[in-house]
Write a protein that holds these residues in place. Structure first.
Motif, PDB file in Angstrom:
ATOM      1  N   GLN A  73       0.837  -1.203   0.000  1.00 34.96           N
ATOM      2  CA  GLN A  73       0.000   0.000   0.000  1.00 34.96           C
ATOM      3  C   GLN A  73       0.875   1.257   0.000  1.00 34.96           C
ATOM      4  OE1 GLN A  73      -2.687  -1.310   2.914  1.00 34.96           O
ATOM      5  NE2 GLN A  73      -4.500  -0.844   1.721  1.00 34.96           N
ATOM      6  N   TYR A  74       2.003   1.150   0.655  1.00 37.68           N
ATOM      7  CA  TYR A  74       2.939   2.270   0.721  1.00 37.68           C
ATOM      8  C   TYR A  74       3.540   2.523  -0.670  1.00 37.68           C
ATOM      9  CZ  TYR A  74       7.166   4.875   1.941  1.00 37.68           C
ATOM     10  OH  TYR A  74       8.169   5.821   1.993  1.00 37.68           O
ATOM     11  N   LYS A  75       3.863   1.412  -1.392  1.00 39.28           N
ATOM     12  CA  LYS A  75       4.518   1.537  -2.703  1.00 39.28           C
ATOM     13  C   LYS A  75       3.528   1.868  -3.818  1.00 39.28           C
ATOM     14  CE  LYS A  75       6.701  -2.456  -3.094  1.00 39.28           C
ATOM     15  NZ  LYS A  75       7.643  -3.524  -3.492  1.00 39.28           N
ATOM     16  N   ASN A  76       2.272   1.453  -3.640  1.00 36.14           N
ATOM     17  CA  ASN A  76       1.324   1.474  -4.749  1.00 36.14           C
ATOM     18  C   ASN A  76       0.022   2.128  -4.287  1.00 36.14           C
ATOM     19  OD1 ASN A  76      -0.713   0.679  -6.558  1.00 36.14           O
ATOM     20  ND2 ASN A  76       0.320  -1.249  -7.051  1.00 36.14           N
ATOM     21  N   ASP A  77      -0.183   3.327  -4.750  1.00 35.96           N
ATOM     22  CA  ASP A  77      -1.298   4.152  -4.295  1.00 35.96           C
ATOM     23  C   ASP A  77      -2.665   3.481  -4.274  1.00 35.96           C
ATOM     24  OD1 ASP A  77      -0.925   6.516  -3.195  1.00 35.96           O
ATOM     25  OD2 ASP A  77      -1.502   7.753  -4.925  1.00 35.96           O
ATOM     26  N   GLY A  78      -2.983   2.775  -5.352  1.00 34.38           N
ATOM     27  CA  GLY A  78      -4.334   2.205  -5.441  1.00 34.38           C
ATOM     28  C   GLY A  78      -4.428   0.776  -4.923  1.00 34.38           C
ATOM     29  N   PHE A  79      -3.369   0.299  -4.249  1.00 35.59           N
ATOM     30  CA  PHE A  79      -3.373  -1.085  -3.763  1.00 35.59           C
ATOM     31  C   PHE A  79      -4.373  -1.241  -2.613  1.00 35.59           C
ATOM     32  CE2 PHE A  79      -1.878  -4.661  -1.224  1.00 35.59           C
ATOM     33  CZ  PHE A  79      -1.529  -5.598  -2.196  1.00 35.59           C
ATOM     34  N   TYR A  80      -5.152  -2.306  -2.661  1.00 35.72           N
ATOM     35  CA  TYR A  80      -6.167  -2.545  -1.623  1.00 35.72           C
ATOM     36  C   TYR A  80      -5.912  -3.907  -1.004  1.00 35.72           C
ATOM     37  CZ  TYR A  80     -10.798  -3.134   0.510  1.00 35.72           C
ATOM     38  OH  TYR A  80     -11.836  -3.324   1.396  1.00 35.72           O
ATOM     39  N   SER A  81      -5.970  -3.965   0.325  1.00 34.85           N
ATOM     40  CA  SER A  81      -5.901  -5.290   0.954  1.00 34.85           C
ATOM     41  C   SER A  81      -6.724  -5.300   2.231  1.00 34.85           C
ATOM     42  CB  SER A  81      -4.451  -5.664   1.273  1.00 34.85           C
ATOM     43  OG  SER A  81      -3.990  -4.888   2.344  1.00 34.85           O
ATOM     44  N   SER A  82      -7.180  -6.495   2.571  1.00 36.76           N
ATOM     45  CA  SER A  82      -7.954  -6.623   3.805  1.00 36.76           C
ATOM     46  C   SER A  82      -7.667  -7.978   4.422  1.00 36.76           C
ATOM     47  CB  SER A  82      -9.447  -6.498   3.482  1.00 36.76           C
ATOM     48  OG  SER A  82     -10.191  -6.582   4.672  1.00 36.76           O
ATOM     49  N   MET A  83      -7.482  -7.996   5.734  1.00 39.51           N
ATOM     50  CA  MET A  83      -7.189  -9.249   6.434  1.00 39.51           C
ATOM     51  C   MET A  83      -8.283  -9.566   7.440  1.00 39.51           C
ATOM     52  SD  MET A  83      -3.117  -9.247   6.967  1.00 39.51           S
ATOM     53  CE  MET A  83      -2.036  -8.703   5.645  1.00 39.51           C
ATOM     54  N   ASP A  84      -8.659 -10.807   7.483  1.00 39.81           N
ATOM     55  CA  ASP A  84      -9.692 -11.284   8.394  1.00 39.81           C
ATOM     56  C   ASP A  84      -8.992 -12.155   9.445  1.00 39.81           C
ATOM     57  OD1 ASP A  84     -12.157 -12.000   9.450  1.00 39.81           O
ATOM     58  OD2 ASP A  84     -12.430 -13.677   8.050  1.00 39.81           O
ATOM     59  N   LEU A  85      -9.045 -11.730  10.691  1.00 40.37           N
ATOM     60  CA  LEU A  85      -8.321 -12.456  11.753  1.00 40.37           C
ATOM     61  C   LEU A  85      -9.291 -13.215  12.652  1.00 40.37           C
ATOM     62  CD1 LEU A  85      -5.922  -9.538  12.838  1.00 40.37           C
ATOM     63  CD2 LEU A  85      -5.545 -11.263  11.067  1.00 40.37           C
ATOM     64  N   ASP A  86      -8.804 -14.306  13.259  1.00 41.87           N
ATOM     65  CA  ASP A  86      -9.670 -15.023  14.211  1.00 41.87           C
ATOM     66  C   ASP A  86      -9.558 -14.378  15.601  1.00 41.87           C
ATOM     67  OD1 ASP A  86      -7.352 -15.900  15.444  1.00 41.87           O
ATOM     68  OD2 ASP A  86      -7.517 -17.977  14.741  1.00 41.87           O
ATOM     69  N   ASP A  87     -10.229 -14.952  16.586  1.00 41.41           N
ATOM     70  CA  ASP A  87     -10.266 -14.352  17.932  1.00 41.41           C
ATOM     71  C   ASP A  87      -8.889 -14.264  18.584  1.00 41.41           C
ATOM     72  OD1 ASP A  87     -12.943 -14.100  17.593  1.00 41.41           O
ATOM     73  OD2 ASP A  87     -13.452 -15.957  18.654  1.00 41.41           O
ATOM     74  N   ASP A  88      -7.951 -15.120  18.124  1.00 44.24           N
ATOM     75  CA  ASP A  88      -6.601 -15.090  18.689  1.00 44.24           C
ATOM     76  C   ASP A  88      -5.660 -14.220  17.864  1.00 44.24           C
ATOM     77  OD1 ASP A  88      -7.332 -16.898  20.713  1.00 44.24           O
ATOM     78  OD2 ASP A  88      -7.124 -18.577  19.308  1.00 44.24           O
ATOM     79  N   GLY A  89      -6.223 -13.481  16.912  1.00 48.19           N
ATOM     80  CA  GLY A  89      -5.397 -12.586  16.108  1.00 48.19           C
ATOM     81  C   GLY A  89      -4.613 -13.279  15.010  1.00 48.19           C
ATOM     82  N   ARG A  90      -5.000 -14.535  14.687  1.00 50.87           N
ATOM     83  CA  ARG A  90      -4.299 -15.244  13.604  1.00 50.87           C
ATOM     84  C   ARG A  90      -5.023 -15.009  12.282  1.00 50.87           C
ATOM     85  NH1 ARG A  90      -4.020 -20.925  16.675  1.00 50.87           N
ATOM     86  NH2 ARG A  90      -6.220 -20.423  16.591  1.00 50.87           N
ATOM     87  N   LEU A  91      -4.243 -15.038  11.203  1.00 49.56           N
ATOM     88  CA  LEU A  91      -4.802 -14.774   9.877  1.00 49.56           C
ATOM     89  C   LEU A  91      -5.742 -15.898   9.433  1.00 49.56           C
ATOM     90  CD1 LEU A  91      -4.633 -12.916   7.319  1.00 49.56           C
ATOM     91  CD2 LEU A  91      -2.881 -14.460   6.487  1.00 49.56           C
ATOM     92  N   LYS A  92      -6.981 -15.530   9.096  1.00 43.60           N
ATOM     93  CA  LYS A  92      -7.940 -16.514   8.555  1.00 43.60           C
ATOM     94  C   LYS A  92      -8.038 -16.377   7.043  1.00 43.60           C
ATOM     95  CE  LYS A  92     -11.899 -15.951  10.660  1.00 43.60           C
ATOM     96  NZ  LYS A  92     -13.273 -16.191  11.148  1.00 43.60           N
ATOM     97  N   ASN A  93      -8.314 -15.136   6.599  1.00 41.96           N
ATOM     98  CA  ASN A  93      -8.483 -14.895   5.172  1.00 41.96           C
ATOM     99  C   ASN A  93      -7.839 -13.564   4.807  1.00 41.96           C
ATOM    100  OD1 ASN A  93     -10.498 -17.135   5.045  1.00 41.96           O
ATOM    101  ND2 ASN A  93     -11.736 -15.703   6.245  1.00 41.96           N
ATOM    102  N   VAL A  94      -7.355 -13.487   3.570  1.00 36.46           N
ATOM    103  CA  VAL A  94      -6.798 -12.216   3.115  1.00 36.46           C
ATOM    104  C   VAL A  94      -7.183 -11.999   1.655  1.00 36.46           C
ATOM    105  CG1 VAL A  94      -4.575 -13.347   2.632  1.00 36.46           C
ATOM    106  CG2 VAL A  94      -4.657 -10.871   2.804  1.00 36.46           C
ATOM    107  N   LEU A  95      -7.536 -10.753   1.333  1.00 37.37           N
ATOM    108  CA  LEU A  95      -7.869 -10.405  -0.056  1.00 37.37           C
ATOM    109  C   LEU A  95      -7.043  -9.188  -0.455  1.00 37.37           C
ATOM    110  CD1 LEU A  95     -10.846 -10.311  -2.185  1.00 37.37           C
ATOM    111  CD2 LEU A  95     -10.172  -8.041  -1.473  1.00 37.37           C
ATOM    112  N   TRP A  96      -6.564  -9.184  -1.691  1.00 40.38           N
ATOM    113  CA  TRP A  96      -5.838  -7.999  -2.151  1.00 40.38           C
ATOM    114  C   TRP A  96      -6.050  -7.791  -3.655  1.00 40.38           C
ATOM    115  CZ3 TRP A  96      -3.769 -12.732  -1.409  1.00 40.38           C
ATOM    116  CH2 TRP A  96      -2.926 -13.266  -2.393  1.00 40.38           C
TER     117      TRP A  96
END
Length: 285
Positions: free
Chosen positions: A2-25
């Motif tokens: 996101q820092y390098k690329n202005d229009g870059f989009y990402s979203s992370m879905d975490l579980d209750d323990d803060g671990r990565l469940k799903n990611v989209l970009w």
């Protein structure tokens, strides 16, 4: 990114323990391409599962050269309705709330439920190739499979020009081969609106009837990523693969602007097509 690329989009879905469940970009290029080529999207999760057991799920479209293009990518931890709802919802936000007009999927029940929830006005289609590929497995045990049953079903599916014609030929087919009680065929018949070509011909599909676009995109990533790839490597290699994809598109653009495919008739209409189409699309015409 996101820092390098202005229009870059990402979203992370975490579980209750803060671990990565799903990611989209999706990068700026994918988001811009969606503006032009977002009418029809194929979505498929069957290609690659990495060492964490997370399927890679790309959103794929087709551009003006007939090339497969990436319209977003995700890694998901499970394939249930809740996950797909999160994914489609997030992707919709990424694309400024504009849903595709049509989507091709692989007959997954959870995916279908999520499409109804998130894209209620989008026409959903099952990949025809996936269905027809199962004929041998589901009906191969019947004695007449090779002597008419298989070709009879294919004729029924591919040759029907109207829904009435399909209904009649399906009736004749199931009677002839005594298949009225076959549960698999019955379930397919109940969902005929989702896969039989005659029921789908009033929707624009950009010449796609299968998730082969997703598969050709998957094939494109072969050699870059595999089932042993770590998440860190995946992101780097994904980037390299995408760069190559962009080069191919730029080469096709250059070719279309600098080379002309000659007309084969003297019709003024053909001259018109020559002027407005890219070379690859003009060749098809």
């Amino acid at each position: 990114m996101q820092y390098k690329n202005d229009g870059f989009y990402s979203s992370m879905d975490l579980d209750d323990d803060g671990r990565l469940k799903n990611v989209l970009w999706a990068d700026a290029r994918s988001r811009a391409a969606y503006e032009y080529f977002g009418d029809v999207v194929t979505f498929d999760t069957t290609y690659l599962t990495n060492r964490y057991g997370m399927p890679f799920a790309p959103f794929v479209g087709v551009n003006h050269h007939g090339q497969s293009i990436l319209l977003g990518a995700s890694l998901i931890s499970s394939e249930n309705t809740e996950t797909f709802v999160w994914l489609f919802d997030t992707w919709l936000k990424c694309m400024d709330g504009r849903a595709p007009k049509a989507i091709i999927t692989d007959q997954d029940r959870a995916m279908k439920n999520a499409i109804v929830i998130v894209f209620p006005n989008t026409r959903d289609r099952y990949c025809l190739w996936h269905i027809m590929r199962k004929l041998q497995e589901k009906l191969g045990s019947y004695a007449e499979f090779k002597s008419g049953l298989k070709s009879g079903l294919q004729r029924c599916v591919y040759d029907s020009q109207t829904s009435e014609e399909f209904e009649t030929s399906w009736e004749v087919f199931t009677d002839t081969y005594n298949l009225k009680e076959n549960a698999w065929l019955q379930s397919l018949y109940n969902e005929r609106m989702y896969w039989v070509p005659v029921y789908l011909k009033n929707t624009f599909w950009a010449e796609m009837s299968t998730t082969q676009r997703s598969e050709s995109m998957n094939a494109f990533f072969d050699g870059y990523v595999h089932s042993g790839t770590t998440l860190k490597e995946f992101v780097d290699q994904f980037d390299n693969a995408l760069r190559k994809k962009v080069e191919n598109e730029m080469a096709a653009n250059f070719h279309s602007f600098n080379a002309t495919v000659p007309c084969i008739s003297h019709l003024p209409l053909e001259k018109k097509f020559q002027a407005v189409y890219t070379n690859s699309k003009f060749k098809e015409v």
